[in-house]
Structure formats: structure tokens, C-alpha cells
Design a protein around this motif. Structure first.
Motif, PDB file in Angstrom:
ATOM      1  N   ALA A   7      36.445   5.687  36.516  1.00 16.32           N
ATOM      2  CA  ALA A   7      36.591   5.355  37.941  1.00 16.32           C
ATOM      3  C   ALA A   7      35.323   4.699  38.478  1.00 16.32           C
ATOM      4  O   ALA A   7      35.390   3.690  39.194  1.00 16.32           O
ATOM      5  N   ILE A   8      34.167   5.238  38.113  1.00 15.48           N
ATOM      6  CA  ILE A   8      32.897   4.656  38.563  1.00 15.48           C
ATOM      7  C   ILE A   8      32.729   3.252  37.980  1.00 15.48           C
ATOM      8  O   ILE A   8      32.284   2.331  38.666  1.00 15.48           O
ATOM      9  N   LEU A   9      33.103   3.072  36.725  1.00 14.67           N
ATOM     10  CA  LEU A   9      33.037   1.752  36.100  1.00 14.67           C
ATOM     11  C   LEU A   9      33.868   0.745  36.888  1.00 14.67           C
ATOM     12  O   LEU A   9      33.402  -0.370  37.183  1.00 14.67           O
ATOM     13  N   LEU A  10      35.091   1.124  37.240  1.00 15.37           N
ATOM     14  CA  LEU A  10      35.954   0.213  37.992  1.00 15.37           C
ATOM     15  C   LEU A  10      35.335  -0.163  39.332  1.00 15.37           C
ATOM     16  O   LEU A  10      35.330  -1.341  39.722  1.00 15.37           O
ATOM     17  N   VAL A  11      34.793   0.819  40.031  1.00 18.59           N
ATOM     18  CA  VAL A  11      34.157   0.551  41.329  1.00 18.59           C
ATOM     19  C   VAL A  11      32.934  -0.332  41.144  1.00 18.59           C
ATOM     20  O   VAL A  11      32.748  -1.316  41.860  1.00 18.59           O
ATOM     21  N   ARG A  12      32.088   0.007  40.158  1.00 14.50           N
ATOM     22  CA  ARG A  12      30.866  -0.771  39.918  1.00 14.50           C
ATOM     23  C   ARG A  12      31.185  -2.219  39.586  1.00 14.50           C
ATOM     24  O   ARG A  12      30.577  -3.144  40.124  1.00 14.50           O
ATOM     25  N   VAL A  13      32.153  -2.435  38.690  1.00 12.43           N
ATOM     26  CA  VAL A  13      32.458  -3.794  38.252  1.00 12.43           C
ATOM     27  C   VAL A  13      33.065  -4.610  39.395  1.00 12.43           C
ATOM     28  O   VAL A  13      32.656  -5.750  39.631  1.00 12.43           O
ATOM     29  N   LEU A  14      34.009  -4.037  40.119  1.00 11.79           N
ATOM     30  CA  LEU A  14      34.620  -4.786  41.221  1.00 11.79           C
ATOM     31  C   LEU A  14      33.593  -5.108  42.302  1.00 11.79           C
ATOM     32  O   LEU A  14      33.489  -6.253  42.748  1.00 11.79           O
ATOM     33  N   LEU A  15      32.820  -4.116  42.703  1.00  8.88           N
ATOM     34  CA  LEU A  15      31.809  -4.345  43.734  1.00  8.88           C
ATOM     35  C   LEU A  15      30.755  -5.331  43.238  1.00  8.88           C
ATOM     36  O   LEU A  15      30.363  -6.256  43.955  1.00  8.88           O
ATOM     37  N   GLY A  16      30.307  -5.148  41.998  1.00  9.27           N
ATOM     38  CA  GLY A  16      29.298  -6.041  41.443  1.00  9.27           C
ATOM     39  C   GLY A  16      29.763  -7.484  41.367  1.00  9.27           C
ATOM     40  O   GLY A  16      29.062  -8.406  41.796  1.00  9.27           O
ATOM     41  N   LEU A  17      30.960  -7.703  40.835  1.00  2.00           N
ATOM     42  CA  LEU A  17      31.476  -9.071  40.729  1.00  2.00           C
ATOM     43  C   LEU A  17      31.717  -9.696  42.097  1.00  2.00           C
ATOM     44  O   LEU A  17      31.489 -10.893  42.291  1.00  2.00           O
ATOM     45  N   THR A  18      32.158  -8.881  43.048  1.00  2.00           N
ATOM     46  CA  THR A  18      32.354  -9.383  44.409  1.00  2.00           C
ATOM     47  C   THR A  18      31.034  -9.885  44.983  1.00  2.00           C
ATOM     48  O   THR A  18      30.976 -10.958  45.595  1.00  2.00           O
ATOM     49  N   PHE A  19      29.963  -9.136  44.750  1.00  2.00           N
ATOM     50  CA  PHE A  19      28.678  -9.556  45.305  1.00  2.00           C
ATOM     51  C   PHE A  19      28.058 -10.716  44.548  1.00  2.00           C
ATOM     52  O   PHE A  19      27.361 -11.545  45.143  1.00  2.00           O
ATOM     53  N   ILE A  20      28.315 -10.812  43.259  1.00  2.00           N
ATOM     54  CA  ILE A  20      27.903 -12.022  42.544  1.00  2.00           C
ATOM     55  C   ILE A  20      28.592 -13.221  43.190  1.00  2.00           C
ATOM     56  O   ILE A  20      27.965 -14.250  43.442  1.00  2.00           O
ATOM     57  N   GLY A  21      29.869 -13.070  43.490  1.00  2.00           N
ATOM     58  CA  GLY A  21      30.613 -14.139  44.158  1.00  2.00           C
ATOM     59  C   GLY A  21      30.039 -14.505  45.514  1.00  2.00           C
ATOM     60  O   GLY A  21      29.928 -15.685  45.857  1.00  2.00           O
ATOM     61  N   HIS A  22      29.647 -13.494  46.292  1.00  2.00           N
ATOM     62  CA  HIS A  22      29.034 -13.773  47.601  1.00  2.00           C
ATOM     63  C   HIS A  22      27.733 -14.565  47.431  1.00  2.00           C
ATOM     64  O   HIS A  22      27.468 -15.498  48.198  1.00  2.00           O
ATOM     65  N   GLY A  23      26.938 -14.203  46.439  1.00  2.00           N
ATOM     66  CA  GLY A  23      25.703 -14.944  46.183  1.00  2.00           C
ATOM     67  C   GLY A  23      25.981 -16.372  45.749  1.00  2.00           C
ATOM     68  O   GLY A  23      25.290 -17.310  46.157  1.00  2.00           O
ATOM     69  N   LEU A  24      27.023 -16.556  44.939  1.00  2.00           N
ATOM     70  CA  LEU A  24      27.387 -17.905  44.500  1.00  2.00           C
ATOM     71  C   LEU A  24      27.946 -18.731  45.652  1.00  2.00           C
ATOM     72  O   LEU A  24      27.792 -19.961  45.664  1.00  2.00           O
ATOM     73  N   LEU A  69      24.684  -3.934  39.150  1.00  4.50           N
ATOM     74  CA  LEU A  69      25.698  -2.916  39.407  1.00  4.50           C
ATOM     75  C   LEU A  69      26.860  -3.047  38.425  1.00  4.50           C
ATOM     76  O   LEU A  69      27.325  -2.042  37.865  1.00  4.50           O
ATOM     77  N   ALA A  70      27.333  -4.258  38.193  1.00  2.00           N
ATOM     78  CA  ALA A  70      28.441  -4.456  37.259  1.00  2.00           C
ATOM     79  C   ALA A  70      28.073  -3.979  35.856  1.00  2.00           C
ATOM     80  O   ALA A  70      28.902  -3.401  35.154  1.00  2.00           O
ATOM     81  N   LEU A  71      26.832  -4.201  35.468  1.00  4.00           N
ATOM     82  CA  LEU A  71      26.377  -3.770  34.150  1.00  4.00           C
ATOM     83  C   LEU A  71      26.033  -2.283  34.099  1.00  4.00           C
ATOM     84  O   LEU A  71      25.923  -1.718  33.015  1.00  4.00           O
ATOM     85  N   VAL A 126      29.142   7.135  32.094  1.00  5.96           N
ATOM     86  CA  VAL A 126      28.799   6.930  30.687  1.00  5.96           C
ATOM     87  C   VAL A 126      29.044   5.500  30.221  1.00  5.96           C
ATOM     88  O   VAL A 126      28.476   5.078  29.216  1.00  5.96           O
ATOM     89  N   TYR A 127      29.866   4.751  30.947  1.00  2.00           N
ATOM     90  CA  TYR A 127      30.128   3.362  30.590  1.00  2.00           C
ATOM     91  C   TYR A 127      29.170   2.450  31.340  1.00  2.00           C
ATOM     92  O   TYR A 127      29.563   1.640  32.188  1.00  2.00           O
ATOM     93  N   SER A 128      27.899   2.609  31.051  1.00  2.30           N
ATOM     94  CA  SER A 128      26.869   1.841  31.748  1.00  2.30           C
ATOM     95  C   SER A 128      25.677   1.629  30.828  1.00  2.30           C
ATOM     96  O   SER A 128      25.452   2.404  29.891  1.00  2.30           O
ATOM     97  N   LEU A 129      24.910   0.604  31.116  1.00  6.66           N
ATOM     98  CA  LEU A 129      23.674   0.387  30.366  1.00  6.66           C
ATOM     99  C   LEU A 129      22.651   1.471  30.681  1.00  6.66           C
ATOM    100  O   LEU A 129      21.855   1.841  29.814  1.00  6.66           O
ATOM    101  N   ASP A 130      22.674   1.971  31.908  1.00  7.04           N
ATOM    102  CA  ASP A 130      21.769   3.075  32.253  1.00  7.04           C
ATOM    103  C   ASP A 130      21.999   4.255  31.323  1.00  7.04           C
ATOM    104  O   ASP A 130      21.040   4.863  30.823  1.00  7.04           O
ATOM    105  N   TYR A 131      23.241   4.602  31.073  1.00  4.63           N
ATOM    106  CA  TYR A 131      23.558   5.731  30.204  1.00  4.63           C
ATOM    107  C   TYR A 131      23.093   5.457  28.785  1.00  4.63           C
ATOM    108  O   TYR A 131      22.525   6.325  28.117  1.00  4.63           O
TER     109      TYR A 131
END
Length: 134
Positions: A7-24, A69-71, A126-131
Motif C-alpha cells: 500500500a505504501i509503495l502504491l502511494v509513494r509511486v503515484l505521488l512521486g510520479l505525479t510530482f515528477i510530472g508537475h516539475g516537468l 519518493l517513487a524510489l 520494504v519495497y523501497s531503496l531505503d529498506y
């Protein structure tokens, strides 16, 4: 634990990709954005000084925070970068319009802030580079 991490992975990836898009949107004009020159002009019109540096920090917060965040890398820092971008948006644009997004209010920004805070509290999962790294 696996379900929570998923669940955290899904939130992180969606939020992260959305913000990459905002920056682009700000830098490249992709996804219906204004591009770099118009972003700087917009920041100048909002009386943000110096506008080019403020635009750079906004794009950096969005793209850098989104990527991290996505990573799931340096997740608390990534979340804080996104929170900072949303607080700036509330202060400069949406806050004066009340809460609801239908009036160009801060609803979206506040929702994103609370999601980013929740990710900080829950951790990257656990599905993160931090982990993997730390």
C-alpha cells in the motif's frame, strides 16, 4: 507487513510520479504545462524574488522529491520536499481561495501534505531503496 508495504509503495509511486510530472510541466512544458520561461514569468508576476531561483527550487522540490519518493530513497526528505512545494503553493496561490478546489482553493495541496506526512510516519516500506540500503 507485506500488504502495508505494498500500500505504501502504491502511494509513494503515484505521488512521486505525479510530482515528477508537475516539475516537468514547469521545466519542459510537458503534460499541458507552461514550460520554463512562462513558469519564471508566472513567479515574477506573483512577486517571488528572485523568480528564476524560486522557479528552480519549485521544480527541484517537485521533480527531485517526486523521484526520491517513487524510489523510496531518502523518503522523509522526499516527503518534506513535496510538503514544502505544497506549502508554497498554499501561500502564493490557493490559500486565499479557501479550502475547496472548485474555487481554486487549497484542498489538493492540503491533501498532498497529509499524504506525505502519513508516508513519513509509516516509513517507506520494504519495497523501497531505503529498506534495501539502510
Amino acid at each position: 507487513m507485506t500488504e502495508l508495504s505494498l500500500a505504501i509503495l502504491l502511494v509513494r509511486v503515484l505521488l512521486g510520479l505525479t510530482f515528477i510530472g508537475h516539475g516537468l510541466q514547469k521545466t519542459m512544458g510537458w503534460f499541458g504545462g507552461n514550460g520554463w520561461n512562462k513558469t519564471i514569468t508566472g513567479f515574477r508576476n506573483m512577486r517571488l524574488k528572485p523568480p528564476k531561483l524560486m522557479a528552480f527550487f519549485a521544480a527541484l522540490s517537485e521533480m527531485g522529491g517526486g523521484l526520491l519518493l517513487a524510489l523510496g530513497l531518502l523518503t522523509p526528505l522526499a516527503s518534506v520536499m513535496i510538503i514544502a512545494a505544497m506549502v508554497a503553493a498554499i501561500i502564493t496561490v490557493t490559500g486565499r481561495n479557501g479550502y475547496w478546489i472548485t474555487n481554486n482553493g487549497a484542498e489538493y495541496n492540503i491533501l498532498i501534505i497529509f499524504v506525505a506526512i502519513a508516508v513519513i510516519i509509516m516509513g517507506p516500506g520494504v519495497y523501497s531503496l531505503d529498506y534495501l540500503l539502510f
